[in-house]
Structure formats: C-alpha cells, structure tokens
Design a protein around this motif. Sequence first.
Motif, PDB file in Angstrom:
ATOM      1  N   THR A  65       0.829  -1.210   0.000  1.00 52.32           N
ATOM      2  CA  THR A  65       0.000   0.000   0.000  1.00 52.32           C
ATOM      3  C   THR A  65       0.865   1.262   0.000  1.00 52.32           C
ATOM      4  O   THR A  65       0.542   2.250   0.656  1.00 52.32           O
ATOM      5  N   ALA A  79       2.617   7.968  -1.752  1.00 51.96           N
ATOM      6  CA  ALA A  79       1.260   7.869  -1.216  1.00 51.96           C
ATOM      7  C   ALA A  79       1.112   6.546  -0.476  1.00 51.96           C
ATOM      8  O   ALA A  79       1.738   5.549  -0.839  1.00 51.96           O
ATOM      9  N   TRP A  81      -2.026   4.094   1.752  1.00 53.12           N
ATOM     10  CA  TRP A  81      -3.440   3.932   2.080  1.00 53.12           C
ATOM     11  C   TRP A  81      -3.630   2.668   2.891  1.00 53.12           C
ATOM     12  O   TRP A  81      -2.767   1.807   2.963  1.00 53.12           O
ATOM     13  N   LEU A 113      -7.225   6.903   2.374  1.00 54.89           N
ATOM     14  CA  LEU A 113      -6.034   7.506   1.778  1.00 54.89           C
ATOM     15  C   LEU A 113      -5.291   8.215   2.900  1.00 54.89           C
ATOM     16  O   LEU A 113      -5.723   9.257   3.380  1.00 54.89           O
ATOM     17  N   VAL A 116      -0.377  11.591   1.134  1.00 52.31           N
ATOM     18  CA  VAL A 116       0.007  11.917  -0.238  1.00 52.31           C
ATOM     19  C   VAL A 116       0.985  13.085  -0.154  1.00 52.31           C
ATOM     20  O   VAL A 116       0.640  14.148   0.350  1.00 52.31           O
ATOM     21  N   PHE A 131      -2.718   3.805  -8.170  1.00 52.36           N
ATOM     22  CA  PHE A 131      -3.681   3.454  -7.128  1.00 52.36           C
ATOM     23  C   PHE A 131      -4.892   2.749  -7.739  1.00 52.36           C
ATOM     24  O   PHE A 131      -5.345   1.722  -7.235  1.00 52.36           O
ATOM     25  N   TYR A 138     -12.099   0.602  -6.808  1.00 53.41           N
ATOM     26  CA  TYR A 138     -12.150   1.803  -5.964  1.00 53.41           C
ATOM     27  C   TYR A 138     -13.462   2.573  -6.108  1.00 53.41           C
ATOM     28  O   TYR A 138     -13.948   3.159  -5.159  1.00 53.41           O
ATOM     29  N   LEU A 143     -14.185   6.059   0.021  1.00 54.79           N
ATOM     30  CA  LEU A 143     -12.835   6.631   0.093  1.00 54.79           C
ATOM     31  C   LEU A 143     -12.826   7.681   1.201  1.00 54.79           C
ATOM     32  O   LEU A 143     -13.618   8.635   1.166  1.00 54.79           O
ATOM     33  N   GLY A 145     -10.265   9.988   4.126  1.00 55.72           N
ATOM     34  CA  GLY A 145      -8.964  10.542   4.451  1.00 55.72           C
ATOM     35  C   GLY A 145      -9.131  11.497   5.612  1.00 55.72           C
ATOM     36  O   GLY A 145     -10.210  11.593   6.193  1.00 55.72           O
ATOM     37  N   VAL A 165      -9.814  10.235  -7.438  1.00 57.78           N
ATOM     38  CA  VAL A 165      -8.958   9.312  -8.173  1.00 57.78           C
ATOM     39  C   VAL A 165      -9.131   9.534  -9.675  1.00 57.78           C
ATOM     40  O   VAL A 165      -8.160   9.566 -10.413  1.00 57.78           O
TER      41      VAL A 165
END
Length: 170
Positions: A65, A79, A81, A113, A116, A131, A138, A143, A145, A165
């Motif tokens: 990841t 990055a 995740w 996420l 980054v 990704f 995805y 998603l 963060g 993304v």
Amino acid sequence: METHSTGGDLFGNMIADKDRMILNALLDELTDFVRENDKERCFPKKAWTRESTRNFIHYHLNHGTLLIVRSDDVVVGLATWFRWRKDEIPALSPEEIFQNPPPFRADGEIIYLSDVVATEAGAFNAMMKAFAKKNPDYADLELWGSRLSKKTGVTRPVKYTRRLVDLGRK
C-alpha cells in the motif's frame, strides 16, 4: 567475525545482507523525502519521529500500500493507504488510526487515503493511476482521508468521491 563451513551459506548471507542494505537505503530515502517535503501535513515532526515515519513507510511497503513516483531517479511522490472492512472500523480519531490501525483487508469496503506527498504536479496523477490499477474496484468503495482545517487547525475525517482518483487519472 563469522566463519561458515560452506560457501553456499556465506553466499546466501551475502545476498540477504545486500537485500537488507537496499531496503534500508530505500526506507531512508523515502523517510527523508516525506520529512523534507510534506510541510508537516502528513508527518508533523512533533508527533512523528524519524524512526516512526520510517516504520510507517516500511509497514506500507510490506502491505503493498505504498506508491512511489520518481522523476530522473529522484523521488517526487509518495502515497499510502489502508483498506479496511466497515464492520471493523470503530469511530477512530485520525490520531488513533495511526497509533492502532485496524488490520489491513484486501477485500475491505473502505479505503483510507492516508498520506500523499508530491513535489511535482504530475506525481499526483501518476500515483492515482497506479492506485486505480492496484484497486480496480475503488469506484465501488468508500474513500476516506483526513484533512487539516486551515481555519481551525483541527484534523477531521473527510469522505472523498471517486472523482479524486478519476481526476488524477486524466
């Protein structure tokens, strides 16, 4: 000094030592990159020591990841995740997520996420392409963060759309 009775053992140990040296050099390079370039958004120095940052990067390398982008052999993007199952996610604060993350699940319905860091504009796009390739589902997942509010200085969870993304993949 060690002595080995067979050349095979010595040769095997030399290969293992070389692999360890390559791994250590990579982890040092990536740790230096994020500590020098993330403006303390992902790895604030008051909370993340060099060793804890390095261990975190190593954790993601082991789980597959971790994305790295290079330009002319220089790191320009990184990055990380997590992928979790919804039923295993208690209401964690961003700090708790990093101190004791739920187990990584390849079949998880949530992608978090985590970090980054990019020093070139094209690095983000390259990372999002990679990704999406590693997580072809995805668009069907949640998603998440964390974002630091510039107004309040408080980090809070943020739910992203697949557009994050998708925009990077263009």
